[in-house]
Motif scaffolding. Structure first.
Motif, short mmCIF file in Angstrom:
data_model
loop_
_atom_site.label_atom_id
_atom_site.label_comp_id
_atom_site.label_asym_id
_atom_site.label_seq_id
_atom_site.Cartn_x
_atom_site.Cartn_y
_atom_site.Cartn_z
N ARG A 1 0.84 -1.20 0.00
CA ARG A 1 0.00 0.00 0.00
C ARG A 1 0.87 1.25 0.00
O ARG A 1 1.99 1.23 0.50
CB ARG A 1 -0.90 0.05 1.25
N THR A 2 0.33 2.33 -0.52
CA THR A 2 1.02 3.62 -0.47
C THR A 2 0.41 4.41 0.69
O THR A 2 -0.72 4.90 0.59
CB THR A 2 0.84 4.39 -1.79
N ILE A 3 1.17 4.48 1.78
CA ILE A 3 0.70 5.11 3.02
C ILE A 3 1.79 6.03 3.53
O ILE A 3 2.96 5.66 3.54
CB ILE A 3 0.38 4.06 4.10
N ALA A 4 1.39 7.22 3.99
CA ALA A 4 2.33 8.15 4.60
C ALA A 4 1.73 8.64 5.91
O ALA A 4 0.51 8.70 6.07
CB ALA A 4 2.62 9.32 3.68
N ILE A 5 2.60 9.01 6.83
CA ILE A 5 2.20 9.59 8.10
C ILE A 5 2.63 11.05 8.09
O ILE A 5 3.72 11.37 7.63
CB ILE A 5 2.87 8.88 9.30
N THR A 6 1.79 11.91 8.61
CA THR A 6 2.15 13.31 8.73
C THR A 6 2.15 13.73 10.19
O THR A 6 1.38 13.19 11.00
CB THR A 6 1.21 14.23 7.92
N ASP A 7 3.00 14.67 10.52
CA ASP A 7 3.03 15.25 11.86
C ASP A 7 2.18 16.51 11.93
O ASP A 7 2.17 17.18 12.96
CB ASP A 7 4.47 15.58 12.26
N ALA A 8 1.47 16.83 10.84
CA ALA A 8 0.57 17.99 10.86
C ALA A 8 -0.54 17.73 11.86
O ALA A 8 -0.93 16.59 12.11
CB ALA A 8 0.00 18.23 9.47
N PRO A 9 -1.08 18.79 12.46
CA PRO A 9 -2.15 18.62 13.45
C PRO A 9 -3.37 17.93 12.86
O PRO A 9 -3.72 18.14 11.70
CB PRO A 9 -2.49 20.05 13.87
N LEU A 10 -4.02 17.16 13.69
CA LEU A 10 -5.18 16.37 13.29
C LEU A 10 -6.26 17.23 12.63
O LEU A 10 -6.77 16.87 11.57
CB LEU A 10 -5.73 15.68 14.53
N ILE A 11 -6.59 18.37 13.22
CA ILE A 11 -7.68 19.17 12.69
C ILE A 11 -7.19 20.16 11.63
O ILE A 11 -7.65 20.12 10.49
CB ILE A 11 -8.42 19.92 13.82
N GLU A 12 -6.29 21.05 11.99
CA GLU A 12 -5.85 22.07 11.03
C GLU A 12 -5.22 21.44 9.80
O GLU A 12 -5.56 21.75 8.66
CB GLU A 12 -4.86 23.05 11.66
N GLY A 13 -4.29 20.54 10.01
CA GLY A 13 -3.63 19.86 8.89
C GLY A 13 -4.59 18.96 8.15
O GLY A 13 -4.56 18.87 6.91
N GLY A 14 -5.45 18.28 8.90
CA GLY A 14 -6.43 17.40 8.27
C GLY A 14 -7.37 18.15 7.35
O GLY A 14 -7.71 17.69 6.27
N TYR A 15 -7.77 19.34 7.77
CA TYR A 15 -8.69 20.13 6.95
C TYR A 15 -8.03 20.53 5.63
O TYR A 15 -8.61 20.41 4.56
CB TYR A 15 -9.16 21.37 7.71
N VAL A 16 -6.79 20.99 5.71
CA VAL A 16 -6.05 21.35 4.49
C VAL A 16 -5.88 20.11 3.60
O VAL A 16 -6.06 20.18 2.39
CB VAL A 16 -4.68 21.97 4.83
N ALA A 17 -5.57 18.98 4.21
CA ALA A 17 -5.38 17.75 3.43
C ALA A 17 -6.65 17.35 2.70
O ALA A 17 -6.60 16.95 1.53
CB ALA A 17 -4.92 16.61 4.35
N VAL A 18 -7.79 17.48 3.37
CA VAL A 18 -9.06 17.15 2.72
C VAL A 18 -9.29 18.07 1.52
O VAL A 18 -9.71 17.61 0.46
CB VAL A 18 -10.23 17.24 3.74
N MET A 19 -8.99 19.34 1.69
CA MET A 19 -9.18 20.28 0.58
C MET A 19 -8.25 19.92 -0.59
O MET A 19 -8.69 19.86 -1.74
CB MET A 19 -8.91 21.72 1.05
N MET A 20 -6.99 19.65 -0.30
CA MET A 20 -6.03 19.35 -1.37
C MET A 20 -6.35 18.01 -2.04
O MET A 20 -6.25 17.88 -3.26
CB MET A 20 -4.60 19.32 -0.81
N ALA A 21 -6.74 17.02 -1.25
CA ALA A 21 -7.13 15.73 -1.83
C ALA A 21 -8.35 15.92 -2.74
O ALA A 21 -8.46 15.29 -3.79
CB ALA A 21 -7.43 14.71 -0.73
#
Length: 127
Positions: A86-106
């Motif tokens: 599988r192609t999986i990565a872990i990020t140290d970005a914050p769960l909420i703030e980083g997660g929100y940006v990730a959802v937008m970019m995805a």
């Protein structure tokens, strides 16, 4: 092109599910999975639960993992080792703030590396 799915891991089930609910508001077309707590409802993380959640995703999806605290990261690293195909990565970005940006970019169709970088850089800029 594979989709990027977001995987939220918390030590508390309700926190993971609440974060998922909040982030899904950013783009309801992006797949977000969440797991938290132990099977008996206690605080903690379970690699078995994480694996079951991961198995819900299509094999071709790329997965970006967000976590709440350190031992969740250790279990996420174990999950990656258990899934070398599988192609999986872990990020140290914050769960909420980083997660929100990730959802937008995805949602814009960005690849895994770009989604991770944007999530991490948005956090560093806000500090």
């Amino acid at each position: 092109m594979p989709s990027v799915s977001i995987f939220l891991i918390s030590h508390v089930r309700e926190l993971a599910l609440g974060a998922k609910r909040l982030l899904q508001q950013g783009n309801d077309q992006v797949t977000i999975i969440a797991t938290g707590g132990l099977e008996d409802g206690e605080i903690g993380t379970s690699v078995d639960q994480m694996q079951r959640a991961l198995d819900e995703l299509p094999q071709e999806d790329e997965v970006l993992i967000f976590y709440d605290i350190g031992s969740a990261k250790m279990n996420a690293e174990m999950l990656i080792e258990m899934n070398p195909d599988r192609t999986i990565a872990i990020t140290d970005a914050p769960l909420i703030e980083g997660g929100y940006v990730a959802v937008m970019m995805a949602g814009f169709g960005d690849d895994l590396d770009t989604v991770r970088q944007k999530a991490e850089s948005s956090y560093h800029k806000s500090r």
